[in-house]
Design an enzyme around this catalytic site. Structure first.
Site, PDB file in Angstrom:
ATOM      1  N   ASP A  14       0.830  -1.214   0.000  1.00  0.00           N
ATOM      2  CA  ASP A  14       0.000   0.000   0.000  1.00  0.00           C
ATOM      3  C   ASP A  14       0.862   1.261   0.000  1.00  0.00           C
ATOM      4  O   ASP A  14       0.706   2.136  -0.851  1.00  0.00           O
ATOM      5  CB  ASP A  14      -0.913   0.036   1.237  1.00  0.00           C
ATOM      6  CG  ASP A  14      -2.100  -0.906   1.109  1.00  0.00           C
ATOM      7  OD1 ASP A  14      -2.296  -1.463   0.015  1.00  0.00           O
ATOM      8  OD2 ASP A  14      -2.824  -1.073   2.103  1.00  0.00           O
ATOM      9  N   ARG A  94      -0.663   4.272  17.721  1.00  0.00           N
ATOM     10  CA  ARG A  94      -1.035   5.266  16.706  1.00  0.00           C
ATOM     11  C   ARG A  94      -0.759   6.711  17.130  1.00  0.00           C
ATOM     12  O   ARG A  94      -0.270   7.499  16.314  1.00  0.00           O
ATOM     13  CB  ARG A  94      -2.498   5.091  16.280  1.00  0.00           C
ATOM     14  CG  ARG A  94      -2.808   3.778  15.555  1.00  0.00           C
ATOM     15  CD  ARG A  94      -1.728   3.378  14.571  1.00  0.00           C
ATOM     16  NE  ARG A  94      -2.109   2.262  13.714  1.00  0.00           N
ATOM     17  CZ  ARG A  94      -1.260   1.401  13.202  1.00  0.00           C
ATOM     18  NH1 ARG A  94       0.027   1.494  13.486  1.00  0.00           N
ATOM     19  NH2 ARG A  94      -1.656   0.435  12.417  1.00  0.00           N
ATOM     20  N   ASP A 123      -7.851   3.148  12.251  1.00  0.00           N
ATOM     21  CA  ASP A 123      -6.549   3.832  12.222  1.00  0.00           C
ATOM     22  C   ASP A 123      -6.600   5.191  11.539  1.00  0.00           C
ATOM     23  O   ASP A 123      -5.897   6.121  11.928  1.00  0.00           O
ATOM     24  CB  ASP A 123      -5.490   2.940  11.559  1.00  0.00           C
ATOM     25  CG  ASP A 123      -5.010   1.848  12.498  1.00  0.00           C
ATOM     26  OD1 ASP A 123      -5.161   2.030  13.725  1.00  0.00           O
ATOM     27  OD2 ASP A 123      -4.500   0.825  12.022  1.00  0.00           O
ATOM     28  N   SER A 177      -4.356  -9.859   7.125  1.00  0.00           N
ATOM     29  CA  SER A 177      -3.948  -8.467   7.317  1.00  0.00           C
ATOM     30  C   SER A 177      -3.442  -8.354   8.747  1.00  0.00           C
ATOM     31  O   SER A 177      -4.176  -8.653   9.693  1.00  0.00           O
ATOM     32  CB  SER A 177      -5.154  -7.551   7.088  1.00  0.00           C
ATOM     33  OG  SER A 177      -4.834  -6.247   7.496  1.00  0.00           O
TER      34      SER A 177
END
Length: 359
Positions: A14, A94, A123, A177
């Site tokens: 990505d 995060r 996220d 994932s």
């Protein structure tokens, strides 16, 4: 001079595809930032990959100790667990990543920050709330929500890269994932998409084994704490990140901390994931074991509510808020006497108490 954009970069497909996409659609100079929270992925060769794909430079920031001391430990002290099971592995990292992206943006004089989080997950919210709290003037580019982003599969991303002269050994096969840092690894996708399916643990587990495959012999572990912070493991003094690293090995060996959960995301949908948090599960349990010996009933009762509130705040990406600071301040007061030693036995997915002392 071209404007600069900071890209949160992992080296995966990505974020690799995003580099030429940013240059083509926005004419930015792309500066990649990889933030190492202990994901143990290959960071070697990342700079060559980023530059090969068109980035002008790559920063790799080791924030493992800051992550453990400033983000993990406040959640451990609070006993912050989301929906009774999730130990916040991704959520805690995060805000730190957002903070570091902003720091590099300021250093480089960038006008924008770009991330590759999807439009369905938590996220995107965590990154964007963190960035906006610290740098409201910076533009945020969420590639997957941008109308100029036309790729919708791994195959289309690989094709896009090839069309831009980037031929890298990415596989089109979808696998789980995953998100990994020192605290945990999460798994989503494949058979987990259907809540009726049992997880295929033989293929899925990365940090350890299932309880059935754990040793038939239990193992005793002793830990000491000072004011709620772990100080030693089996008689050896270590910093928090080292204790978590060792506990990950012990917990993985004995099948500890494997959780299969359907959770309520912030965006309003449910998602199913399997989380491996071997060391974190042991650390939380050990801290709890000591705390129940020390705290009085009234404080313990309110602290449970505050732990739930802290979990909600962190899960929803609201780290940089007065509320998180206030809850953390309350928790810190409760921790001043959480000092002592705990002993327990690890056996086939279980953490069995074996004695607690406190001065």
């Amino acid at each position: 001079m071209k404007e600069k954009v900071i890209l949160a970069y992992s080296g995966g497909l990505d974020t690799t595809a995003i580099i030429p996409w940013l240059k083509e659609n926005f004419d930015y100079e792309v500066i990649c930032v990889c933030i190492d929270c202990g994901q143990a992925e290959e960071l070697d060769g990342l700079e060559e990959r980023a530059k090969f794909c068109g980035a002008s430079k790559l920063y790799v920031l080791d924030v493992i100790d800051e992550f453990c001391d400033e983000y993990v430990m406040p959640c451990v002290k609070a006993h912050a667990v989301y929906e009774n099971k999730y130990l916040l592995g991704t959520s805690m990292a995060r805000p730190l990543i957002a903070k570091k992206l902003v720091e590099i943006a300021r250093k480089e004089g960038a006008t924008a920050i770009c991330h590759g989080a999807t439009g369905k997950g938590n996220d995107q919210i965590r990154f964007e709330l963190g960035i906006k709290a610290l740098a409201p003037d910076l533009k945020i580019i969420a590639a997957w929500r941008n109308e100029k982003w036309t790729m919708d599969s791994r195959e289309s991303e690989i094709e896009y890269c090839k069309a831009h002269g980037i031929d890298l050994p990415f596989s089109a096969d979808s696998s789980y994932s995953r998100d990994r840092n020192l605290w945990h690894i999460s798994h989503e996708g494949l058979e987990l998409e259907d809540p009726a399916c049992e997880p295929n643990y033989d293929d899925l587990l990365v940090l350890g084994v299932s309880p059935e495959k754990a040793p038939d012999e239990g193992e005793y572990v002793t830990m000491t704490f000072e004011a709620g912070v772990p100080k030693s493991l089996n008689g050896k003094e270590m910093k928090v990140s080292e204790i978590i690293t060792e506990l990950n090995k012990l917990g993985g060996k004995h099948g500890i901390g494997i959780v299969d959960i359907v959770e309520n995301r912030v965006v309003g949908m449910k998602s199913r994931g399997v989380y491996e948090t071997p060391g974190g599960t042991i650390l939380m349990e050990a801290h709890d074991q000591l705390e129940e010996l020390v705290l009085d009933r009234a404080t313990y009762e309110v602290k449970k509510d505050m732990g739930n509130k802290m979990a909600q705040i962190v899960y929803e990406g609201k780290w940089f808020t007065p509320l998180r600071e206030a809850v953390q301040a309350f928790v810190d007061v409760t921790q001043q006497y959480v000092t002592g030693e705990v002993k327990f036995k690890l056996y086939k997915g279980n953490i069995i108490k074996a004695g607690t002392t406190s001065p």
